[in-house]
Scaffold this active site. Sequence first.
Site, PDB file in Angstrom:
ATOM      1  N   HIS A  80     -16.044 -20.054  48.620  1.00 12.68           N
ATOM      2  CA  HIS A  80     -15.411 -21.030  47.722  1.00 12.68           C
ATOM      3  C   HIS A  80     -14.176 -20.358  47.160  1.00 12.68           C
ATOM      4  O   HIS A  80     -13.729 -19.347  47.639  1.00 12.68           O
ATOM      5  CB  HIS A  80     -16.336 -21.328  46.538  1.00 12.68           C
ATOM      6  CG  HIS A  80     -17.567 -22.057  46.884  1.00 12.68           C
ATOM      7  ND1 HIS A  80     -17.607 -23.410  47.026  1.00 12.68           N
ATOM      8  CD2 HIS A  80     -18.835 -21.630  47.072  1.00 12.68           C
ATOM      9  CE1 HIS A  80     -18.845 -23.783  47.287  1.00 12.68           C
ATOM     10  NE2 HIS A  80     -19.614 -22.725  47.327  1.00 12.68           N
ATOM     11  N   CYS A 104     -19.668 -23.621  52.310  1.00 12.97           N
ATOM     12  CA  CYS A 104     -20.974 -23.372  51.691  1.00 12.97           C
ATOM     13  C   CYS A 104     -22.022 -24.433  52.031  1.00 12.97           C
ATOM     14  O   CYS A 104     -22.514 -24.439  53.155  1.00 12.97           O
ATOM     15  CB  CYS A 104     -20.796 -23.188  50.200  1.00 12.97           C
ATOM     16  SG  CYS A 104     -22.177 -22.302  49.476  1.00 12.97           S
TER      17      CYS A 104
HETATM   18  N1  GLN Z   1     -27.162 -25.245  47.749  1.00  9.11           N
HETATM   19  C1  GLN Z   1     -26.776 -24.287  48.725  1.00  9.11           C
HETATM   20  C2  GLN Z   1     -27.313 -22.895  48.423  1.00  9.11           C
HETATM   21  O1  GLN Z   1     -27.605 -22.584  47.291  1.00  9.11           O
HETATM   22  C3  GLN Z   1     -25.269 -24.279  48.839  1.00  9.11           C
HETATM   23  C4  GLN Z   1     -24.600 -23.854  47.568  1.00  9.11           C
HETATM   24  C5  GLN Z   1     -23.121 -24.037  47.543  1.00  9.11           C
HETATM   25  O2  GLN Z   1     -22.557 -24.931  48.190  1.00  9.11           O
HETATM   26  N2  GLN Z   1     -22.481 -23.243  46.718  1.00  9.11           N
HETATM   27  O3  GLN Z   1     -27.452 -22.091  49.322  1.00  9.11           O
END
Ligand code: GLN
Length: 252
Positions: A189, A93
């Site tokens: 995730h 992510c």
């Molecule tokens: N902050 C990033 C987004 O919202 C990644 C989010 C995350 O790692 N879940 O796209």
Amino acid sequence: MKLTIGHLYPDLLNLYGDRGNIQCFRKRLEWRKIEAEVIPFLSDDKIDFTKLDIVLLGGGSDREQELVCKYLIEIKQDFKDYVENNGVVLAVCGGYQLLGKYYKTDKKVIEGLDILDIYTEWEPERLIRNIILNSPLFETPITGFENHGGRTYIGSHTPLGKVFFGLGNTGKSGYEGVVYKNVIATYLHGPLLPKNPEICDYLLERALKRKYGKDISLEKLPDKLEHKANEYIVSRYSDKKYVLKETIKRYT
Ligand code: GLN
């Protein structure tokens, strides 16, 4: 045999149980009687990539990604050399986004590591779903959970998989993640590896071959519970299709 796993910046990048991926690497090595050393690198620590066999870069909020960016600039060249030298990386992510050229949020542009020729741009509707992918690299469908505001444009890179249920890289492209050399970068995730042991073994085997030679292979594990869980989640979504609200509006 022994593998050394570097967990980058767990003080800043560790959303939704990304740490579970480390436990999975460790446990699946232990079951094969292979030693595992895990080194967590906090944001100020010096990282010697030549000592590492696997690197995990987890997810983070936009705020944490902005904070981590200044440390990434310092390791940019070493990290790039490690990847080009077939180093194994799992980036999840926020970590996936940071492997690219930049992540443009609603407030600023966060500079990435420029290891992958990809970029990410934020949009207000967050992409939050359980997600299932089909990937030519794996026999079992990949399952996980996505939660991101960023849309990642991967250009000519190879995706990790095709979205069977869920949204993926942009919510519209129909693809998810990137595979490049020994890097798997993904929005999933969950954590990813305990749910998808085939991906864990794929990365472990690549790290072992890089270190000990091409003849090394991992013995198979039964993974009965993991397969049952996978079949259940895939059957739950097999008759559904999820599309963005915005996309639905365009067709009505
Ligand atoms: N902050 C990033 C987004 O919202 C990644 C989010 C995350 O790692 N879940 O796209």
